[in-house]
Design a protein around this motif. Structure first.
Motif, PDB file in Angstrom:
ATOM      1  N   THR A 121       0.822  -1.209   0.000  1.00 15.87           N
ATOM      2  CA  THR A 121       0.000   0.000   0.000  1.00 15.87           C
ATOM      3  C   THR A 121       0.859   1.264   0.000  1.00 15.87           C
ATOM      4  O   THR A 121       0.438   2.309  -0.512  1.00 15.87           O
ATOM      5  CB  THR A 121      -0.936  -0.019   1.221  1.00 15.87           C
ATOM      6  OG1 THR A 121      -1.658  -1.262   1.237  1.00 15.87           O
ATOM      7  CG2 THR A 121      -1.933   1.117   1.185  1.00 15.87           C
ATOM      8  N   GLU A 122       2.061   1.166   0.540  1.00 13.34           N
ATOM      9  CA  GLU A 122       2.964   2.318   0.603  1.00 13.34           C
ATOM     10  C   GLU A 122       3.246   2.925  -0.765  1.00 13.34           C
ATOM     11  O   GLU A 122       3.579   4.105  -0.861  1.00 13.34           O
ATOM     12  CB  GLU A 122       4.303   1.903   1.224  1.00 13.34           C
ATOM     13  CG  GLU A 122       4.284   1.738   2.721  1.00 13.34           C
ATOM     14  CD  GLU A 122       5.643   1.293   3.245  1.00 13.34           C
ATOM     15  OE1 GLU A 122       5.919   1.535   4.432  1.00 13.34           O
ATOM     16  OE2 GLU A 122       6.422   0.692   2.471  1.00 13.34           O
ATOM     17  N   VAL A 123       3.101   2.141  -1.831  1.00 14.99           N
ATOM     18  CA  VAL A 123       3.451   2.643  -3.155  1.00 14.99           C
ATOM     19  C   VAL A 123       2.685   3.912  -3.504  1.00 14.99           C
ATOM     20  O   VAL A 123       3.198   4.799  -4.197  1.00 14.99           O
ATOM     21  CB  VAL A 123       3.225   1.553  -4.235  1.00 14.99           C
ATOM     22  CG1 VAL A 123       1.740   1.261  -4.440  1.00 14.99           C
ATOM     23  CG2 VAL A 123       3.878   1.952  -5.553  1.00 14.99           C
ATOM     24  N   PHE A 124       1.445   4.038  -3.008  1.00 17.93           N
ATOM     25  CA  PHE A 124       0.607   5.183  -3.368  1.00 17.93           C
ATOM     26  C   PHE A 124       0.947   6.447  -2.581  1.00 17.93           C
ATOM     27  O   PHE A 124       0.398   7.511  -2.869  1.00 17.93           O
ATOM     28  CB  PHE A 124      -0.864   4.829  -3.196  1.00 17.93           C
ATOM     29  CG  PHE A 124      -1.355   3.839  -4.220  1.00 17.93           C
ATOM     30  CD1 PHE A 124      -1.625   4.239  -5.512  1.00 17.93           C
ATOM     31  CD2 PHE A 124      -1.515   2.501  -3.897  1.00 17.93           C
ATOM     32  CE1 PHE A 124      -2.071   3.336  -6.471  1.00 17.93           C
ATOM     33  CE2 PHE A 124      -1.957   1.576  -4.844  1.00 17.93           C
ATOM     34  CZ  PHE A 124      -2.228   1.991  -6.137  1.00 17.93           C
ATOM     35  N   GLU A 125       1.822   6.339  -1.585  1.00 19.30           N
ATOM     36  CA  GLU A 125       2.196   7.533  -0.837  1.00 19.30           C
ATOM     37  C   GLU A 125       3.570   8.061  -1.247  1.00 19.30           C
ATOM     38  O   GLU A 125       4.015   9.102  -0.758  1.00 19.30           O
ATOM     39  CB  GLU A 125       2.190   7.242   0.671  1.00 19.30           C
ATOM     40  CG  GLU A 125       3.290   6.309   1.141  1.00 19.30           C
ATOM     41  CD  GLU A 125       3.210   6.002   2.634  1.00 19.30           C
ATOM     42  OE1 GLU A 125       2.086   6.013   3.184  1.00 19.30           O
ATOM     43  OE2 GLU A 125       4.262   5.752   3.238  1.00 19.30           O
ATOM     44  N   LEU A 126       4.251   7.370  -2.161  1.00 15.44           N
ATOM     45  CA  LEU A 126       5.618   7.742  -2.522  1.00 15.44           C
ATOM     46  C   LEU A 126       5.684   9.072  -3.262  1.00 15.44           C
ATOM     47  O   LEU A 126       4.843   9.369  -4.109  1.00 15.44           O
ATOM     48  CB  LEU A 126       6.244   6.654  -3.402  1.00 15.44           C
ATOM     49  CG  LEU A 126       6.488   5.288  -2.746  1.00 15.44           C
ATOM     50  CD1 LEU A 126       6.962   4.291  -3.799  1.00 15.44           C
ATOM     51  CD2 LEU A 126       7.505   5.405  -1.623  1.00 15.44           C
ATOM     52  N   LEU A 159     -12.466   1.307   3.070  1.00 10.95           N
ATOM     53  CA  LEU A 159     -12.083   2.406   2.196  1.00 10.95           C
ATOM     54  C   LEU A 159     -10.602   2.706   2.364  1.00 10.95           C
ATOM     55  O   LEU A 159     -10.114   2.837   3.489  1.00 10.95           O
ATOM     56  CB  LEU A 159     -12.909   3.654   2.543  1.00 10.95           C
ATOM     57  CG  LEU A 159     -12.736   4.879   1.657  1.00 10.95           C
ATOM     58  CD1 LEU A 159     -13.196   4.591   0.231  1.00 10.95           C
ATOM     59  CD2 LEU A 159     -13.512   6.065   2.221  1.00 10.95           C
ATOM     60  N   VAL A 160      -9.889   2.796   1.248  1.00 11.10           N
ATOM     61  CA  VAL A 160      -8.469   3.153   1.253  1.00 11.10           C
ATOM     62  C   VAL A 160      -8.301   4.302   0.264  1.00 11.10           C
ATOM     63  O   VAL A 160      -8.678   4.177  -0.907  1.00 11.10           O
ATOM     64  CB  VAL A 160      -7.573   1.958   0.857  1.00 11.10           C
ATOM     65  CG1 VAL A 160      -6.100   2.351   0.932  1.00 11.10           C
ATOM     66  CG2 VAL A 160      -7.846   0.747   1.748  1.00 11.10           C
ATOM     67  N   TYR A 161      -7.759   5.411   0.725  1.00  9.99           N
ATOM     68  CA  TYR A 161      -7.638   6.594  -0.125  1.00  9.99           C
ATOM     69  C   TYR A 161      -6.463   7.436   0.360  1.00  9.99           C
ATOM     70  O   TYR A 161      -5.750   7.041   1.293  1.00  9.99           O
ATOM     71  CB  TYR A 161      -8.945   7.393  -0.120  1.00  9.99           C
ATOM     72  CG  TYR A 161      -9.274   8.029   1.213  1.00  9.99           C
ATOM     73  CD1 TYR A 161      -9.063   9.395   1.420  1.00  9.99           C
ATOM     74  CD2 TYR A 161      -9.792   7.282   2.269  1.00  9.99           C
ATOM     75  CE1 TYR A 161      -9.355   9.994   2.637  1.00  9.99           C
ATOM     76  CE2 TYR A 161     -10.080   7.874   3.484  1.00  9.99           C
ATOM     77  CZ  TYR A 161      -9.863   9.222   3.665  1.00  9.99           C
ATOM     78  OH  TYR A 161     -10.147   9.800   4.871  1.00  9.99           O
ATOM     79  N   VAL A 162      -6.230   8.594  -0.268  1.00 10.66           N
ATOM     80  CA  VAL A 162      -5.099   9.434   0.138  1.00 10.66           C
ATOM     81  C   VAL A 162      -5.534  10.862   0.406  1.00 10.66           C
ATOM     82  O   VAL A 162      -6.572  11.328  -0.070  1.00 10.66           O
ATOM     83  CB  VAL A 162      -3.984   9.451  -0.932  1.00 10.66           C
ATOM     84  CG1 VAL A 162      -3.408   8.072  -1.149  1.00 10.66           C
ATOM     85  CG2 VAL A 162      -4.483  10.052  -2.243  1.00 10.66           C
ATOM     86  N   PHE A 252       4.836  16.731  -1.591  1.00 14.30           N
ATOM     87  CA  PHE A 252       6.016  15.925  -1.289  1.00 14.30           C
ATOM     88  C   PHE A 252       5.563  14.567  -0.731  1.00 14.30           C
ATOM     89  O   PHE A 252       5.716  14.275   0.458  1.00 14.30           O
ATOM     90  CB  PHE A 252       6.903  16.665  -0.295  1.00 14.30           C
ATOM     91  CG  PHE A 252       7.224  18.067  -0.745  1.00 14.30           C
ATOM     92  CD1 PHE A 252       8.238  18.307  -1.658  1.00 14.30           C
ATOM     93  CD2 PHE A 252       6.479  19.147  -0.283  1.00 14.30           C
ATOM     94  CE1 PHE A 252       8.519  19.602  -2.095  1.00 14.30           C
ATOM     95  CE2 PHE A 252       6.760  20.439  -0.708  1.00 14.30           C
ATOM     96  CZ  PHE A 252       7.777  20.676  -1.623  1.00 14.30           C
ATOM     97  N   GLY A 253       4.989  13.751  -1.633  1.00 13.45           N
ATOM     98  CA  GLY A 253       4.402  12.498  -1.186  1.00 13.45           C
ATOM     99  C   GLY A 253       3.080  12.753  -0.492  1.00 13.45           C
ATOM    100  O   GLY A 253       2.573  13.882  -0.446  1.00 13.45           O
TER     101      GLY A 253
END
Length: 361
Positions: A121-126, A159-162, A252-253
């Motif tokens: 899941t970390e990939v989407f915060e990079l 739910l997973v979002y940013v 920045f991420g």
């Protein structure tokens, strides 16, 4: 004598008839009472635990309307009780454990608070993967969820979002280039953000959001990476003088947010109620939440610009390219670590970027 006997028999029949009638009435009343108790017992109340305040956009603009929608859609059979500010006990970094073990039915938390638990899941915060559009990245997560589903085997993801993304905020030093960060101590919301801060030449300090205001006020750190959405509830405009983002709103991420449910609690619900829950977090909800998190940035940006000596610095493309170069080093480090865990990191990065680009305006 015969008349007396007939009279006695008649009275006896009337007496028994009354007994039967009253018994039937009492039995019917008992059944109605029992059925009302059963009906009452059918109402399921689910607890939602999170670490932000009751006045935060999370609660007022998302969780409360969501809870109302679920109650209406389920005809009152499902109710949501929200507990903000860690009011059920524990610390923010314990929320995942609470929902996994069942002390909370549902939690709202971040993968960054439990390093190593959500490696995909970390990939989407990079940095340089997420650019600054929470709608695009949140839709990409939904579309590519199969890529990260193995991170959620112990819980039921709702739910997973940013967030819109991390802007950089400093107490009293204006940042115009990456060189200005040398030697500063900055709060990192996650381990990948910590890597990014290192690549920018500063020192990362990991801490949950509620601890940040005190750290800033005591000058224990020089600034941190956070979205503008948390400025109003935490009064960050009074604690920082400068904020930084790209000229086109580049960030920045970011931080991934997760609404997670205890698996056993979810499975204990009827299929109809499970459907109500899952329908409440469909792709339309993802788009709405993504836009909401873009919109809630605006008040924080305004607060910083309107505060005494406050300024939101917009980095030009040349300056931003320096930060992006540091971000690419973080991506490479993440890919290498993912590969060591048996995860195809390059594939995740490529597909995440492709999905985000496709959904960007």
């Amino acid at each position: 004598m015969i008349k007396i006997l007939i009279l006695f028999k008649t009275k006896e029949r009337e007496f028994m008839k009354n007994i039967i009638t009253k018994s039937a009435f009492l039995f019917a009343g008992a059944m109605l009472f029992a059925s009302s108790v059963v009906a009452k017992d059918e109402v399921k109340t689910l607890t939602v635990h999170h670490f932000l305040s009751s006045k935060s956009p999370l609660q007022t603009k998302f969780l409360e309307p969501w809870a109302k929608k679920i109650e209406e859609t389920s005809d009152g059979k499902l109710k949501i009780e929200i507990f903000p500010s860690m009011s059920m006990g524990g610390k923010p970094n314990e929320l995942y454990k609470q929902v996994r073990d069942g002390s909370a039915d549902i939690v709202w938390t971040l993968p960054g608070y439990t390093p190593g638990v959500f490696p995909r899941t970390e990939v989407f915060e990079l940095p340089t993967v997420h650019i600054g559009d929470s709608v695009a990245t949140s839709i990409a997560i939904r579309e590519k969820f199969d890529l990260i589903k193995d991170d959620f085997t112990d819980v039921q993801p709702l739910l997973v979002y940013v967030a819109a993304g991390n802007a950089m905020h400093t107490v009293n030093k204006k940042i115009s280039s990456i060189e200005d960060l040398k030697g500063l101590k900055l709060r990192a919301p996650s381990r990948t953000a910590g890597w990014y801060i290192e690549e920018m030449g500063a020192e990362p300090v990991g801490m949950p959001l509620p601890a940040l205001p005190q750290a800033l006020s005591k000058n224990a750190i020089d600034g941190g990476l956070i979205p503008f959405e948390v400025f109003p509830p935490y009064k960050f405009a009074q604690l920082t003088q400068y904020s930084v983002e790209g000229e086109k709103g580049e960030r920045f991420g970011t931080s991934v947010f997760m609404l997670l449910m205890n698996k056993d609690r979810f499975n204990s619900l009827s299929k109809d109620l499970q459907k109500v829950l899952m329908d409440s977090v469909n792709i339309d909800t993802v788009k709405e939440v993504g836009q909401l998190w873009m919109d809630v940035e605006k008040p924080g940006i305004k607060m910083q610009n309107d505060s005494e000596n406050g300024e939101v610095v917009k980095l030009d493309s040349k300056a931003m390219s320096e930060f992006n170069a540091a971000g690419e080093l973080v991506v490479k480090r993440w890919i290498n670590e993912a590969n060591e865990k048996g995860i195809d990191g390059q594939k995740l990065v490529d597909l995440a970027r492709e999905a985000i680009s496709k959904n960007s305006k």
